[in-house]
Scaffold this active site. Structure first.
Site, PDB file in Angstrom:
ATOM      1  N   HIS A 107     -42.628  -1.280  48.744  1.00  0.00           N
ATOM      2  CA  HIS A 107     -41.750  -0.162  48.389  1.00  0.00           C
ATOM      3  C   HIS A 107     -41.588  -0.041  46.880  1.00  0.00           C
ATOM      4  CE1 HIS A 107     -38.251  -3.150  48.532  1.00  0.00           C
ATOM      5  NE2 HIS A 107     -38.044  -2.525  47.394  1.00  0.00           N
ATOM      6  N   ASP A 129     -32.239   3.957  41.501  1.00  0.00           N
ATOM      7  CA  ASP A 129     -31.510   3.910  42.768  1.00  0.00           C
ATOM      8  C   ASP A 129     -30.160   3.236  42.595  1.00  0.00           C
ATOM      9  OD1 ASP A 129     -32.517   1.310  42.328  1.00  0.00           O
ATOM     10  OD2 ASP A 129     -34.116   1.575  43.798  1.00  0.00           O
ATOM     11  N   GLU A 167     -39.042   3.141  51.159  1.00  0.00           N
ATOM     12  CA  GLU A 167     -39.588   2.157  52.082  1.00  0.00           C
ATOM     13  C   GLU A 167     -40.883   2.677  52.717  1.00  0.00           C
ATOM     14  OE1 GLU A 167     -38.439  -0.747  52.211  1.00  0.00           O
ATOM     15  OE2 GLU A 167     -36.254  -0.855  52.257  1.00  0.00           O
ATOM     16  N   ASN A 185     -42.792  -5.386  50.703  1.00  0.00           N
ATOM     17  CA  ASN A 185     -43.458  -4.499  51.664  1.00  0.00           C
ATOM     18  C   ASN A 185     -44.107  -3.293  50.990  1.00  0.00           C
ATOM     19  OD1 ASN A 185     -41.222  -3.012  50.964  1.00  0.00           O
ATOM     20  ND2 ASN A 185     -40.355  -2.883  53.024  1.00  0.00           N
TER      21      ASN A 185
END
Length: 263
Positions: free
Chosen positions: A153, A82, A158, A151
């Site tokens: 991801h 990314d 996400e 979380n």
């Protein structure tokens, strides 16, 4: 899916463990040595690479193996997961800058063999298509190194990301922005709110996946990813469906997993 838990001064758990080691850093060393095995067995392999603080020891060990043992990167091709939207490659928090600083400047990899998403692309959607096409042409990745967010991801996929997602522009959740603020002088306003990220389906096409997680702060996410049912509410849990995925976690990150499995 295999779970490798680095444990300190306790008996082996009933996990499908390939290694039990004492130091948190050893989890990273195991990952580095597995990547080195792939590079040695297939000199022109395709590596998918992650950024952030967790994989830094992996890259330090790969650099050492190149420097001291001649690990050859001259034919290796790489893709990064990314990139932040809006950051130039010279920005000290861009992921291209990160890779140059921690690995590429320390090994003999060829510039034409490294592939990045451009955070400055005028047409970000077209840039994502270009990158996905390059992955499909050159890949699939022989190994993809991943981290995991608080979380759950993976890359910037996400919670709620579609299982069939491909490289695309994504909006970062507030929890991710909060977690990454430490890299931007703890100023949340400086953290980009969008990024370009490979998708879950893209990652799942890799021949092998190595997920590295260390520290107590990753414990809850690791537990949900390994013990919970596969769900896109916890993107990392979808890796359970990959035939060759190994979670490398230290004692702190894997504490609840070990307790759950050994009860």
């Amino acid at each position: 899916m295999t779970v490798c838990v680095a444990q300190a001064e306790r008996g082996a758990s009933e996990l499908e463990s390939k290694a039990m080691v004492k130091k948190s850093n050893d989890a990273a060393l195991l990952v580095a040595h597995r990547i080195a095995e792939v590079v040695r067995s297939k000199p022109n392999c395709v590596l998918g690479l992650a950024t952030g603080s967790t994989p830094i020891p992996v890259y330090q060990e790969l650099a050492r193996l190149h420097r001291e043992e001649g690990l050859d990167f001259s034919q290796v091709r790489t893709f990064n997961l990314d990139e932040y939207a809006g950051l130039p490659p010279t920005h000290d928090q861009s992921y291209r800058f990160f890779m140059e600083e921690h690995l590429f400047s320390k090994v003999n990899i060829k510039p034409e063999n490294v592939h990045f998403l451009s955070g400055l692309a005028i047409r970000a959607e077209d840039e994502c298509i270009r990158y996905e096409n390059a992955l499909q042409t050159i890949g699939p990745c022989d190994v993809w190194l991943l981290g995991i967010g608080h979380n759950g991801h993976i890359a910037f996929n996400e919670p709620g990301s579609p299982r069939d997602s491909r490289t695309r522009v994504v909006c970062l959740t507030q929890s991710t922005i909060d977690a990454n603020a430490r890299f931007f002088g703890n100023d949340k306003s400086k953290v980009p709110t969008k990024a370009l990220s490979v998708g879950i389906a893209t990652i799942m096409e890799s021949r092998e996946i190595l997920l590295l997680a260390t520290g107590e702060s990753k414990c809850e996410a690791v537990t949900k990813a390994i013990v919970g049912e596969p769900t896109n509410a916890v993107p990392a849990s979808l890796l359970q469906r990959h035939p060759r995925c190994c979670f490398y976690v230290d004692e702190a990150a894997g504490a609840e997993v070990a307790e759950t499995v050994t009860e």
